[in-house]
Design a protein around this motif. Structure first.
Motif, mmCIF file in Angstrom:
data_model
loop_
_atom_site.group_PDB
_atom_site.id
_atom_site.type_symbol
_atom_site.label_atom_id
_atom_site.label_comp_id
_atom_site.label_asym_id
_atom_site.label_seq_id
_atom_site.Cartn_x
_atom_site.Cartn_y
_atom_site.Cartn_z
ATOM 1 N N PRO A 301 0.991 -1.097 -0.111
ATOM 2 C CA PRO A 301 -0.596 -0.143 -0.390
ATOM 3 C C PRO A 301 0.644 1.627 -0.433
ATOM 4 N N ALA A 302 0.353 2.048 -0.719
ATOM 5 C CA ALA A 302 1.194 3.491 -0.677
ATOM 6 C C ALA A 302 -0.092 4.958 -0.512
ATOM 7 N N HIS A 303 0.397 5.315 0.625
ATOM 8 C CA HIS A 303 0.171 6.502 0.963
ATOM 9 C C HIS A 303 0.767 7.772 1.328
ATOM 10 N N THR A 304 1.413 7.571 0.204
ATOM 11 C CA THR A 304 2.455 9.034 0.645
ATOM 12 C C THR A 304 3.524 8.346 -0.867
ATOM 13 N N PRO A 305 4.144 9.229 -1.134
ATOM 14 C CA PRO A 305 5.130 8.868 -1.735
ATOM 15 C C PRO A 305 7.159 8.362 -1.741
ATOM 16 N N ILE A 306 7.125 8.049 -0.755
ATOM 17 C CA ILE A 306 8.192 7.636 -0.199
ATOM 18 C C ILE A 306 7.653 5.445 0.289
ATOM 19 N N PRO A 307 8.377 4.956 0.184
ATOM 20 C CA PRO A 307 8.275 3.269 0.278
ATOM 21 C C PRO A 307 8.706 2.783 0.630
ATOM 22 N N SER A 308 8.495 1.914 1.844
ATOM 23 C CA SER A 308 8.892 1.449 3.078
ATOM 24 C C SER A 308 10.628 0.698 2.690
ATOM 25 N N SER A 309 10.685 0.592 1.355
ATOM 26 C CA SER A 309 12.179 0.292 0.643
ATOM 27 C C SER A 309 13.118 1.489 0.930
ATOM 28 N N MET A 310 12.824 3.472 0.981
ATOM 29 C CA MET A 310 14.025 4.399 1.505
ATOM 30 C C MET A 310 13.735 4.452 2.778
#
Length: 519
Positions: A301-310
């Protein structure tokens, strides 16, 4: 179509079936064919361009490593001056030695309007490039810019190819690239296939995989069917189709990405210009349900443009709970009342908005349909429109669209052009919804100007916290990229976190120049 775009190099033979082909060769299939192979016209902008090298390269795990540079660039304490030293003994494919003059000419051409580079707006921070000597180049920035190393993946072209100050649309490099990369292009049959050959003089050594043929087949099902017959050594496919195609000596791999899909909502629209509507839609969408149904579970799921991979830059608390009841309360409190047909109204205006998707992209279509269904449940009508890619731009001012994008190298590259108000009007898909939030702007500015990594991380977490309080888009998912690859004949595969751009230059083959045949 000009002959130069149709064919070059002698000999046009059909690809050899991989089952009988040599182990130092690969036959791949891709659904995307580039328009140009010129770095200054956007080719391999995130790196992994097999015909070119940048000063730096992405290591696949979130860090930069030296390529044409001998080490990571050195910065002054204010982050405005960066110095890079080049490897010696590097040559372009035509035998010309690489010098600082080539690097300087490449970056100057990005900024010079005479060349009409399509990536010029991405280098607005660059002020001047100096050649300190034949193997040292210095970049002077207009303002402190911590992610400058991420801009050094740009492929370097020979200075002589830029001798004439004119638009690059007719440059020979568009179809006959001359770089320093691990592969040389020896044949390109437009609409059919492209053939690469290992560069024996590459600075990192000649690749053991000496020949790569890429067949262009736009239709996903066609590629899957041909793969099942054993024709290809690998291809990119939608996740559900990939899962059903990995058998008989093939392996399916799903790569994590920074590649988001989001619903852009025009913030000047009489309906979606209301913060309450945008907030309600973010709570209405069932992101996990979309990922399970549309992506076969291959995404997050995406909520903002910053993914958990960052990792350190990601704010896990910046999320929208899937809560349709809360969404309805938000709309009620904002004065949007349910009409007799179930669609809300306020002051005589119907809660309706059109959302476009590219007609040739089944994934975006499916996500748009799921979004429209969730929106209807809270009384907002989303009318869908499948459009040609070239026709979408003129409608962005008044209609939404399913957007895709992402770059895992740095959070500035991931978020700034999507959310900062200063980029409005600087490019078709730079903040096309005209989102404006002072707190988000200020945190993004601090993030790009702060050199300390820990401090930068806090600024980007603040971006995410401020954004979820006042969202401009509806981010849906970070989609996994899915591939099917032949097993057992080569070693060297390494997973990679991918950008929006993917296919056969990324995927399992992002580091194919390091692969070895299995004896």
């Amino acid at each position: 179509m000009p002959a130069a775009l149709t064919l070059f190099a002698a000999g046009c033979s059909a690809p050899t079936a991989p089952g009988s082909g040599p182990s130092d060769s690969l036959l791949l299939a891709d659904g995307f064919e580039p328009d140009s192979l010129h770095p200054l016209l956007g080719y391999a902008q995130e790196g992994a361009g097999k015909f070119y090298d940048g000063l730096l390269a992405f290591d696949g795990r979130g860090e930069m490593r030296p390529a044409l540079a001998t080490a990571l660039p050195e910065s002054t304490s204010d982050g405005k001056r960066w110095t890079a030293r080049l490897r010696q003994g590097v040559h372009f494919h035509d035998g010309t030695p690489l010098t600082a003059r080539d690097v300087a000419a490449t970056y100057r051409a990005v900024l010079d309007p005479a060349y009409a580079s399509t990536i010029s707006s991405d280098y607005a921070m660059l002020g001047e490039v100096r050649e300190l000597d034949d193997h040292t180049v210095q970049f002077e920035l207009k303002y402190p810019y911590a992610p400058w190393p991420a801009k050094l993946v740009l492929g370097i072209v020979p200075a002589k190819s830029l001798a004439d100050r004119r638009p690059l649309e007719n440059s020979p490099l568009n179809t006959r690239p001359v770089g320093t990369g691990p592969y040389r292009l020896v044949e390109w049959r437009r609409g059919d296939q492209m053939r690469w050959e290992a560069n024996p003089q590459h600075w990192a050594g000649e690749p053991a995989i000496r020949n790569v043929t890429v067949v262009f087949a736009k239709d996903d099902n066609t590629r899957a069917q041909r793969l099942r017959t054993g024709e290809f050594d690998g291809t990119v496919l939608p996740p559900v189709l990939a899962d059903s195609s990995g058998q008989g000596g093939y392996r399916v791999v799903h790569h994590k990405t920074a590649d988001y899909r989001a619903i852009m909502l025009p913030n000047d629209h009489p309906v979606t210009g209301d913060r309450a509507v945008r907030l309600a839609l973010n709570h209405a969408v069932n992101r996990k349900g979309m990922i399970d149904a549309v992506l076969g579970g291959h995404g997050e799921p995406a909520h903002t443009p910053i993914p958990s991979s960052m990792s350190g830059y990601h704010e896990p608390a910046a999320v929208f709970a899937h809560d349709p009841a809360k969404a309805r309360r938000i709309l009620d409190d904002a004065g949007w009342r349910t009409g007799p047909d179930g669609i809300r109204q306020r002051d005589g205006r119907r809660a309706s908005v059109t959302v476009m998707y590219f007609a040739d992209d089944s994934l975006r279509k499916n996500l748009a349909q799921a979004f429209a269904s969730d929106a209807k449940e809270i009384g907002i009508e989303v009318q869908l429109a499948g459009v040609d890619r070239s026709a979408a731009a003129e409608r962005l001012a008044t209609e939404g669209i399913v957007l895709g994008g992402g770059n895992p190298i740095d959070p500035d590259l991931q978020a700034y052009s999507s959310l900062h108000s200063s980029v409005i009007g600087t490019g078709t898909y730079n903040n096309p919804g005209k989102y404006r939030n002072r707190e988000v702007d200020e945190a993004l500015d601090r993030g790009r100007r702060t050199l300390d990594r820990q401090q930068r991380a806090e600024h980007y977490k603040q971006v995410q916290r401020a954004y979820v309080a006042d969202p401009g888009l509806v981010y849906l998912a970070f989609i996994d990229h899915s591939y099917v690859m032949r097993e057992g004949r080569w070693s060297g595969y390494q997973p990679v976190v991918e950008p929006h751009t993917h296919g056969t230059t990324w995927g399992p083959w992002w580091n194919v120049e390091s692969w070895k045949p299995v004896a």
